[in-house]
Design a protein around this motif. Structure first.
Motif, PDB file in Angstrom:
ATOM      1  N   SER A  79       0.683  -1.719   0.144  1.00 19.00           N
ATOM      2  CA  SER A  79       0.364   0.200   0.209  1.00 19.00           C
ATOM      3  C   SER A  79       0.955   1.357  -0.056  1.00 19.00           C
ATOM      4  O   SER A  79       0.626   2.236  -0.207  1.00 19.00           O
ATOM      5  CB  SER A  79      -1.074  -0.398   0.725  1.00 19.00           C
ATOM      6  N   GLY A  80       1.971   1.093   0.153  1.00 19.89           N
ATOM      7  CA  GLY A  80       3.020   2.366   0.774  1.00 19.89           C
ATOM      8  C   GLY A  80       2.279   3.075   1.796  1.00 19.89           C
ATOM      9  O   GLY A  80       2.983   4.359   1.470  1.00 19.89           O
ATOM     10  N   GLU A  81       1.662   3.081   2.568  1.00 16.64           N
ATOM     11  CA  GLU A  81       1.115   3.453   4.203  1.00 16.64           C
ATOM     12  C   GLU A  81       2.078   2.983   5.267  1.00 16.64           C
ATOM     13  O   GLU A  81       1.964   3.299   5.644  1.00 16.64           O
ATOM     14  CB  GLU A  81       0.061   3.630   4.356  1.00 16.64           C
ATOM     15  N   LEU A  82       2.376   1.816   5.341  1.00 21.53           N
ATOM     16  CA  LEU A  82       2.872   1.536   6.610  1.00 21.53           C
ATOM     17  C   LEU A  82       3.714   0.258   6.455  1.00 21.53           C
ATOM     18  O   LEU A  82       3.946  -0.556   5.709  1.00 21.53           O
ATOM     19  CB  LEU A  82       2.342   1.703   7.368  1.00 21.53           C
ATOM     20  N   THR A  83       4.800   0.159   7.452  1.00 21.94           N
ATOM     21  CA  THR A  83       4.654  -1.236   7.610  1.00 21.94           C
ATOM     22  C   THR A  83       4.577  -2.060   9.386  1.00 21.94           C
ATOM     23  O   THR A  83       5.015  -1.819   9.880  1.00 21.94           O
ATOM     24  CB  THR A  83       6.531  -1.411   7.426  1.00 21.94           C
ATOM     25  N   GLU A  84       4.215  -3.166   9.028  1.00 21.60           N
ATOM     26  CA  GLU A  84       4.194  -3.729  10.018  1.00 21.60           C
ATOM     27  C   GLU A  84       5.042  -3.722  11.171  1.00 21.60           C
ATOM     28  O   GLU A  84       6.743  -4.382  11.270  1.00 21.60           O
ATOM     29  CB  GLU A  84       3.740  -5.664   9.830  1.00 21.60           C
ATOM     30  N   TYR A  85       5.115  -3.625  12.746  1.00 18.55           N
ATOM     31  CA  TYR A  85       5.529  -3.220  13.544  1.00 18.55           C
ATOM     32  C   TYR A  85       6.937  -1.887  13.703  1.00 18.55           C
ATOM     33  O   TYR A  85       8.103  -1.909  14.891  1.00 18.55           O
ATOM     34  CB  TYR A  85       6.799  -4.364  14.113  1.00 18.55           C
ATOM     35  N   ARG A  86       6.592  -1.565  12.687  1.00 20.48           N
ATOM     36  CA  ARG A  86       7.927  -0.707  11.932  1.00 20.48           C
ATOM     37  C   ARG A  86       7.194   0.656  11.956  1.00 20.48           C
ATOM     38  O   ARG A  86       6.816   1.854  10.371  1.00 20.48           O
ATOM     39  CB  ARG A  86       8.997  -0.246  10.762  1.00 20.48           C
TER      40      ARG A  86
END
Length: 558
Positions: A399-406
């Motif tokens: 999605s370019g919105e987020l990275t899990e755990y970061r």
């Protein structure tokens, strides 16, 4: 462009025999085709299929059919009389195979309905040498057709016009290369058998496509060969049938060095053999297969990937695991492999490029980044792609919105058109595996792209190869320097790894570089070669923005 693999004569007496050196695998031939344009376009769009090799000699774990050529009378007798008595094939699950093919992004499948040995996998009236006269006693072709059609995968049949059992019953040597034309009575019986078998297959099961293997060297007095006979029967019964081998180029076990304007299909095995081998087998990695698929599509072809179920019809865990890995990658990136055509050049180093049929989207498949861990940002430069005012860039699956755990990481993709090319900054943001073991390539989707330049064109001049006392003289034809005024010509070469391992890009060395400033024919010497050894080579034309390679070729050092 010309799709061609050049093969020089076989090594001298006592040298090892390799299938690719002894067989006629030349793609520069006249194809007699009645394929309809819409069917050929469908194959170009589909781009990926499942090949299934299986016959009664899988019980022995040997090469399919070919062990009969040059075999003793005792071996042949036991092959034809004993093997049918023990074939149970109790583990076939065509529904599972069809589901797996669909998840892998395969749009069609091809089953060996009859290989060269003459054993038929359907309930045929033409011969007793068929699946119904074994402990299995089940029409496997009917099961296959039902399962794959239900899964939405087009149904194809492999069919061999060559029939070793018919030759044996006619008192003739079992061979794929008859030394003389067969007597008219033999050919009439041969033709009648094939016509009836083809009629059964087409009218009973209504397949969408055929892959014919062999029969080109077996002709009647009018010059019609058995392969052409089978194609004509198929098209006469169903003009909409798509025929691949026999009607379009179908390179085996290695991709052509360049693409082609014509439709073509590569057929490559998951391991080294077409049929299941329980020992002495080497399977490709999922990454290797993904690269083969990507390269095939970038060169305008379709990949027919072969699997080999065991004697029970069960796919071994090693093969199944590879297909699962492919299915995961395709679930994320499949749009880059379907309905696509070649970009203005196939690749920039380890980055392979494709575009949609309408040219509105380009895809960059990013191989060569084994150290690209999740949460790491990388900068890339695509020299052949230019952005337009409407260009957007994204990583497929993200999605370019987020990275899990970061949550602190910026997962957006950034890009900028620079003088040297399209600069892109992307983050590997999606969690695919536990840990960081997922090393398969990310894919960039670039909308509204423009070609940045006209690429160079070079061809390996295999016919001009010259054997000399100190080595060989390799030649190339530079057809165009494109948008450039200079480049360096060289040749990549290696000891030929053999037919089954030819798709592995290992062992390449390079000659000296020759500066060139115009089109024309050029040669470079290669020394230090071993007599009697088979070598493979290709021309390479390169400058700071563009690298083009010529077709693959083989020669045997004299």
């Amino acid at each position: 462009m010309n799709l061609h693999m050049h093969l020089q004569p076989v090594p001298g007496k006592g040298a090892p025999v390799d299938e690719a050196v002894t067989m006629d695998n030349t793609l520069e031939k006249a194809f007699v085709s009645r394929n309809r344009p819409e069917q050929l376009e469908w194959l170009q769009d589909a781009g990926f299929g499942m090949f299934i090799h299986w016959s009664l000699d899988v019980q022995l774990g040997c090469v399919i059919s070919h062990s009969l050529v040059g075999a003793s009378a005792d071996y042949v007798e036991r092959y034809y009389t004993e093997l049918p008595k023990t074939l149970t094939a109790s583990g076939w699950n065509f529904d599972k195979l069809a589901s797996l093919a669909r998840r892998c992004g395969m749009q069609y499948a091809v089953l060996t309905t009859k290989h060269h040995n003459g054993f038929c996998l359907w309930d045929t009236e033409t011969t007793s040498f068929n699946i119904m006269n074994t402990p299995c006693g089940t029409d496997l072709v009917a099961q296959y057709v039902k399962a794959f059609r239900k899964a939405g995968v087009r149904v194809g049949f492999y069919f061999s016009p060559e029939d070793f059992r018919y030759l044996r019953q006619s008192g003739l040597p079992i061979t794929r290369n008859p030394e003389a034309p067969y007597p008219p009575a033999v050919m009439e019986g041969y033709q009648a058998l094939l016509k009836q078998q083809m009629t059964e297959l087409v009218t009973r099961y209504n397949p969408e496509l055929f892959f014919f293997d062999g029969g080109e060297k077996m002709c009647n007095e009018e010059g019609q060969n058995l392969q052409q006979l089978c194609m004509d029967v198929a098209w006469n019964l169903n003009p909409n049938l798509l025929v691949t081998r026999g009607a379009i180029p179908t390179p085996e076990q290695q991709l052509p060095g360049i693409g082609a304007d014509t439709v073509w299909e590569a057929c490559i095995t998951l391991g080294t053999a077409w049929q299941y081998q329980p020992t002495h087998e080497q399977y490709k990695t999922g990454l290797h297969v993904i690269r083969l698929l990507t390269e095939t599509r970038a060169k305008g072809g379709s990949l027919l990937l072969n699997i080999g179920p065991d004697e029970d019809g069960v796919l071994c865990r090693e093969q199944e695991n590879i297909l699962h890995e492919i299915s995961l990658w395709q679930f994320i990136n499949g749009e880059a492999m379907r309905n696509v055509r070649p970009w203005v050049l196939t690749n920039e180093g380890d980055t392979w490029l494709l575009q949609t049929k309408d040219g509105q989207t380009a895809y960059a498949v990013l191989f060569g980044h084994d150290d690209w861990d999740r949460g790491v940002r990388k900068e890339l430069l695509l020299r052949s792609v230019a952005a337009s005012e409407d260009t957007t860039v994204e990583v497929l699956g993200q999605s370019g919105e987020l990275t899990e755990y970061r949550p602190d990481l910026d997962a957006h993709v950034y890009w900028e058109q620079r003088a040297e090319g399209l600069w892109i900054s992307a983050l590997n943001a999606q969690r695919i595996y536990c840990g960081i073991q997922w090393r398969n390539p990310l894919v960039l989707k670039i909308t509204h792209p423009l070609p940045a330049f006209l690429p160079m064109q070079v061809q390996t001049a295999a016919q001009a190869l010259l054997q000399r006392a100190d080595g060989v003289l390799l030649s190339a034809d530079i057809q165009s320097l494109g948008s450039f005024d200079r480049a360096n010509l060289s040749f990549e070469w290696r000891i030929y790894p053999g037919f089954a391992l030819a798709s592995y890009e290992k062992g390449w060395l390079s000659t000296e570089k020759l500066p060139v400033t115009q089109s024309g024919s050029y040669s470079i010497p290669l020394t230090g070669l071993q007599p009697g050894v088979t070598y493979q080579y290709r021309a390479v034309l390169q400058n700071e923005r563009n690298c083009m390679k010529g077709e693959l070729a083989l020669f045997v050092r004299e």
